[in-house]
Write a protein that holds these residues in place. Structure first.
Motif, short mmCIF file in Angstrom:
data_model
loop_
_atom_site.label_atom_id
_atom_site.label_comp_id
_atom_site.label_asym_id
_atom_site.label_seq_id
_atom_site.Cartn_x
_atom_site.Cartn_y
_atom_site.Cartn_z
N SER A 164 18.13 -0.19 6.19
CA SER A 164 18.49 1.16 5.73
C SER A 164 17.23 1.97 5.47
O SER A 164 16.21 1.41 5.05
N PRO A 165 17.28 3.28 5.68
CA PRO A 165 16.10 4.11 5.38
C PRO A 165 15.74 4.10 3.90
O PRO A 165 14.58 4.28 3.54
N GLU A 166 16.74 3.86 3.04
CA GLU A 166 16.50 3.91 1.59
C GLU A 166 15.56 2.80 1.12
O GLU A 166 14.98 2.90 0.04
N MET A 167 15.43 1.73 1.89
CA MET A 167 14.66 0.57 1.42
C MET A 167 13.15 0.80 1.43
O MET A 167 12.42 0.02 0.83
N PHE A 168 12.69 1.87 2.11
CA PHE A 168 11.25 1.99 2.38
C PHE A 168 10.45 2.64 1.26
O PHE A 168 9.27 2.36 1.10
N GLY A 169 11.07 3.54 0.49
CA GLY A 169 10.31 4.20 -0.56
C GLY A 169 9.08 4.90 0.01
O GLY A 169 9.16 5.58 1.05
N ASP A 170 7.92 4.68 -0.60
CA ASP A 170 6.67 5.32 -0.17
C ASP A 170 6.24 4.88 1.22
O ASP A 170 5.35 5.51 1.81
N SER A 171 6.80 3.81 1.73
CA SER A 171 6.40 3.32 3.04
C SER A 171 7.21 3.94 4.19
O SER A 171 7.01 3.59 5.35
N TRP A 172 8.09 4.88 3.85
CA TRP A 172 8.94 5.53 4.87
C TRP A 172 8.12 6.23 5.95
O TRP A 172 8.42 6.06 7.14
N PRO A 173 7.04 6.96 5.62
CA PRO A 173 6.27 7.59 6.70
C PRO A 173 5.69 6.57 7.69
O PRO A 173 5.67 6.82 8.90
#
Lengths: 262, 262
Positions: A164-173
């Motif tokens: 899920s996209p929600e799991m990334f936090g600051d690492s999303w970019p």
């Protein structure tokens, strides 16, 4: 079990028996009316999760009383032991609660912190992956598929997956940069996606926030299928890792994926 | 079939036969080595997709020669006919290609543009939903679950689902606003998620870019389970719709979800 850093056949059979036991407890809760109509829909799942972990802990304590146990619900028992079982009866709670047969029971065995055995069990479809360090991963399923990661030399050809996209936090970019360079990205899956990578269906998985009970079982499954499962810097996952996980079916993708996310 | 706007039993049985036929063609391609090891992995899937659509078109032409047919691969045939079959042999191509049993075969029947019958068939797990306007949806599965959407009076209690963040384009901020107000969001699923909503496992699905062959079969399945499937303004989906789809299990969620996304 002999004092060796390899899992022997008796411990492999025992790990299967643990998965059977967890399945007996977890399976009846899948799509059960009590879940559908409960206002606090987490509590029956939490109960099944706890019951399954307790049942597995009891079997381990009886068979390997000198082993450690680390589980999501009941913490770390016998923490100084060289052998440690790492348990997650329901990996993919959201999938379980929404009726998707992509959750799994995860059973890992660490020796001095190194994963030497791992089971991914899907108790509803009856699929099971068993990974043992130094051996080819085993897979049983009525849905088809064969063990073995797929050759994939470049990101442009790669199928990427994450839960899920929600799991990334600051690492999303960082994940988005990787996603922009691959062929396609698909979503959902939890531990099941690592099983699909071991079948050559997915080339890369990049995720965040994984706990030891999320990745311990996956490392031998992925490795024994020809892949790699490490952190976002390419280092082995350890109990001290941040929970950034990167799995590749073809080792040639490792440096490319790390560079894309950096 | 009589000239009526309802689907009768013979046409329901015929729709099941269409799903059986598509399954025979699509099932052998799931996790097949030819897919795992093909450099152009879309082409064998496209071939199975086309073969299954042609097989269904041939059956329709033989049984209901005056009916129209609209399919993803071969366009709109007999476009002026009041009855129109709407076909998608593999909804969820990404799921199919990555070995996830959450793709589905979709078979819809429109009467003057209104969906009167829909089949969601999962040929690998053997699950099938059959929705008929004015009747309770039917469901067969060996994995468990019962037809009937779940009561859910407010967004804060709702399980939201969507296939992928990439599908939203300019509508992503609207989806994010909705996602921020629900209990949880889970990802992946394609048509299978609408089946899970019909089982009371999911409360809301909001998606974009759906074509008529994506939604035509879903409307009777969701409606016959007690839910609603409309566009993001709450209007019925039509061949002229933009492809923004909003499904709710409990109609009380409809205005709340529309307001959150606006």
């Amino acid at each position: 079990m002999r004092v060796t850093s390899q899992a022997d056949d008796s411990v492999i059979a025992f790990a299967s028996a643990l998965a059977d036991e967890a399945g007996r407890i977890v399976r009846p809760m899948f799509r059960a009316p009590v879940l559908v109509h409960s206002k606090q829909d987490e509590s029956p799942v939490t109960r099944a999760d706890k019951d399954a972990e307790l049942a597995m802990r009891a079997l381990i304590a009886r068979t390997y009383p000198d082993h450690g146990i680390l589980g999501e619900e009941f913490g770390h028992e016998n923490a100084g032991a060289p052998w440690c079982w790492v348990l997650d009866p329901i990996d993919g709670t959201r999938a379980f609660i929404t009726g998707r047969p992509s959750f799994g029971t995860l059973i890992g065995l660490l020796h001095d912190g190194v994963p030497v055995l791992g089971v991914i069990d899907q108790p509803v479809t009856g699929e099971r992956w068993i990974g043992v360090r130094g051996r080819p991963t085993l897979f049983t399923s009525s849905l088809g598929g064969q063990i073995g990661t797929r050759p994939c030399s470049g990101l442009a050809d790669a199928e990427l997956s994450a839960t899920s996209p929600e799991m990334f936090g600051d690492s999303w970019p960082g994940f988005q940069r990787l996603s922009s360079r691959v062929r396609r990205t698909s979503w959902g899956g939890d531990c099941y996606a690592y099983g699909l990578l071991a079948l050559g269906q997915i080339d890369i998985i990049a995720e965040c926030g994984l706990k030891p009970w999320d990745w311990a079982a996956l490392v031998p499954v992925v490795t024994g299928a020809g892949g790699r499962l490490v952190d976002w810097q390419g280092r082995a996952l350890t109990l001290a890792s941040t929970g950034h996980a990167l799995a590749v079916g073809d080792a040639r993708l490792l440096e490319q994926a790390i560079a894309a996310m950096a």
